[in-house]
Motif scaffolding. Structure first.
Motif, mmCIF file in Angstrom:
data_model
loop_
_atom_site.group_PDB
_atom_site.id
_atom_site.type_symbol
_atom_site.label_atom_id
_atom_site.label_comp_id
_atom_site.label_asym_id
_atom_site.label_seq_id
_atom_site.Cartn_x
_atom_site.Cartn_y
_atom_site.Cartn_z
ATOM 1 N N ALA A 56 0.819 -1.216 0.000
ATOM 2 C CA ALA A 56 0.000 0.000 0.000
ATOM 3 C C ALA A 56 0.853 1.267 0.000
ATOM 4 O O ALA A 56 0.543 2.236 -0.714
ATOM 5 C CB ALA A 56 -0.934 -0.006 1.208
ATOM 6 N N GLY A 57 1.930 1.290 0.786
ATOM 7 C CA GLY A 57 2.795 2.456 0.828
ATOM 8 C C GLY A 57 3.520 2.688 -0.478
ATOM 9 O O GLY A 57 3.660 3.836 -0.938
ATOM 10 N N VAL A 58 3.989 1.608 -1.092
ATOM 11 C CA VAL A 58 4.665 1.718 -2.387
ATOM 12 C C VAL A 58 3.685 2.208 -3.447
ATOM 13 O O VAL A 58 4.014 3.077 -4.268
ATOM 14 C CB VAL A 58 5.275 0.359 -2.788
ATOM 15 N N GLN A 59 2.475 1.687 -3.414
ATOM 16 C CA GLN A 59 1.460 2.116 -4.378
ATOM 17 C C GLN A 59 1.139 3.601 -4.231
ATOM 18 O O GLN A 59 0.928 4.308 -5.221
ATOM 19 C CB GLN A 59 0.199 1.275 -4.182
ATOM 20 N N ALA A 60 1.108 4.081 -3.001
ATOM 21 C CA ALA A 60 0.861 5.502 -2.774
ATOM 22 C C ALA A 60 1.990 6.353 -3.350
ATOM 23 O O ALA A 60 1.749 7.427 -3.929
ATOM 24 C CB ALA A 60 0.699 5.774 -1.280
ATOM 25 N N VAL A 105 -4.254 -1.454 -5.759
ATOM 26 C CA VAL A 105 -4.733 -2.088 -4.527
ATOM 27 C C VAL A 105 -5.679 -1.131 -3.816
ATOM 28 O O VAL A 105 -5.549 0.092 -3.914
ATOM 29 C CB VAL A 105 -3.571 -2.487 -3.587
ATOM 30 N N THR A 106 -6.627 -1.701 -3.108
ATOM 31 C CA THR A 106 -7.690 -0.898 -2.508
ATOM 32 C C THR A 106 -7.286 -0.246 -1.199
ATOM 33 O O THR A 106 -7.998 0.637 -0.697
ATOM 34 C CB THR A 106 -8.920 -1.784 -2.259
ATOM 35 N N ASN A 107 -6.164 -0.654 -0.611
ATOM 36 C CA ASN A 107 -5.786 -0.137 0.708
ATOM 37 C C ASN A 107 -4.716 0.951 0.649
ATOM 38 O O ASN A 107 -4.190 1.361 1.685
ATOM 39 C CB ASN A 107 -5.323 -1.271 1.620
ATOM 40 N N ALA A 108 -4.384 1.436 -0.536
ATOM 41 C CA ALA A 108 -3.406 2.523 -0.656
ATOM 42 C C ALA A 108 -4.055 3.854 -0.271
ATOM 43 O O ALA A 108 -5.172 4.152 -0.700
ATOM 44 C CB ALA A 108 -2.865 2.587 -2.081
ATOM 45 N N LYS A 109 -3.363 4.652 0.520
ATOM 46 C CA LYS A 109 -3.877 5.953 0.954
ATOM 47 C C LYS A 109 -3.244 7.038 0.072
ATOM 48 O O LYS A 109 -2.051 7.312 0.184
ATOM 49 C CB LYS A 109 -3.563 6.180 2.431
#
Length: 343
Positions: free
Chosen positions: A275-279, A291-295
């Motif tokens: 999630a952090g990398v996706q953000a 992913v659905t949990n990225a902020k």
């Protein structure tokens, strides 16, 4: 004395082994330039910190890398490959990708459905091809609420689109003609009617940037991530998502058949979906997290074409089935070259 010597030798051997493990290298095939930097500064940075392994890159164009992979089948020059969703199917169909064991990719449980591309490759970020235009150079009062607006006669000799992948405008033309990408022939006459509005066909992102920055083509079928890069360079481009949706694209990651670094490859893929990398990817490239949990920063989340909910992925995008796209890529490009580009 002998015991002390033996212990010293053993310590040296263990230290050497640890150093060798730390120096283990994962080879990643990807595009060059900003995309290589994106992977290195987000996914690879976390991967190296957690594993101690190094990451090396093999870079090149999408199809060039596919052709090289075919020539080295069974003995790949890389362990992991980034490519588009539809070209990933071309790799898979040739047996160049391993079937993924998702039990070894825990973060895959958070993937949005369009990122579950196949048993062989998973989506790492999304984007759309949509309409980008220069309000200062477009006809006065011109807006783009529908893809059909590209056919406005006021846009004669104003439009650019990619020459390397005409699937976006082919799909749009089919939909506007009452068809769909699987029945793309229905849109052929519609697309031929757009020919007077084309001024150029760009070959890559840099060419796209040049054409709109100079004003040669004030309207483009544009990659959102590229458009937001241009905005950051003070090019006054406006990005809109037509009511029919933008044409969805997903870039993916896979493990090459024959890789001897499977454990590292799985770790790398799992980190890509963190999630952090996706953000961070969204912040750097203005792409959609898969992913659905990225902020995501609210300012980025509100950009046209950046999807942060499953509903946006399903309702604000035109999805061309990647497998169909893989099957039709050559035929679509041939038809487009002969009937649209050859004025």
């Amino acid at each position: 004395m002998r015991c002390h010597l033996t212990a010293a030798i053993l310590a040296a051997v263990l230290a050497s082994a640890g150093s060798a493990a730390a120096a283990e290298t994962l080879v990643v095939s990807t595009w060059g330039g900003s995309f290589r930097d994106l992977i290195d500064e987000t996914i690879a940075a976390k991967f190296k910190a957690e594993t101690g392994a190094e990451v090396e890159y093999v870079t090149g164009g999408t199809i060039d890398r596919l052709n090289k992979a075919k020539l080295s089948k069974g003995s790949p020059e890389s362990d992991v490959t980034f490519t588009t969703a539809h070209v990933g199917w071309l790799y898979a169909n040739d047996g160049l990708f391993e079937t993924l064991d998702l039990a070894r990719v825990p973060n895959a449980r958070n993937l949005v459905e369009p990122a579950r591309v196949s048993p062989y490759h998973l989506g790492t970020w999304g984007y759309v091809y949509t309409i980008g235009y220069r309000p200062d150079l477009a006809p006065k009062g011109m807006t783009f609420s529908s893809w059909a607006d590209l056919w406005d006669p006021r846009l004669k000799n104003s439009l650019a689109a990619p020459d390397f992948d005409p699937s976006h405008i082919i799909a749009v033309s089919a939909i506007l003609a009452g068809g769909d990408p699987a029945h793309w022939e229905k849109g052929q006459q519609k697309l031929e009617a757009l020919k007077p509005n084309f001024k150029a066909f760009y070959t890559n992102d840099a060419n796209s940037q040049q054409l709109i920055a100079t004003g040669e083509t004030p309207v483009q079928v544009v990659l959102t991530m590229n458009a937001y890069y241009m905005k950051a360079q003070d090019v006054p481009i406006t990005v809109v998502i037509p009511k029919e949706g933008g044409v969805l694209g997903v870039d993916t990651v896979a493990i090459n058949t024959g890789s001897k670094k499977a454990d590292l490859a799985y770790k790398f893929i799992d980190i890509a979906l963190d999630a952090g990398v996706q953000a961070k990817i969204a912040a750097m490239k203005k792409g959609s997290p898969t992913v659905t949990n990225a902020k995501i920063d609210p300012e980025i989340a509100k950009l046209p074409g950046v999807f942060t909910t499953p509903e946006q992925w399903s309702k604000e995008a035109i999805l061309i089935d990647p497998r169909l796209r893989a099957q039709m890529t050559a035929a679509w490009r041939k038809w487009f070259t002969e009937n649209i580009m050859a004025k």
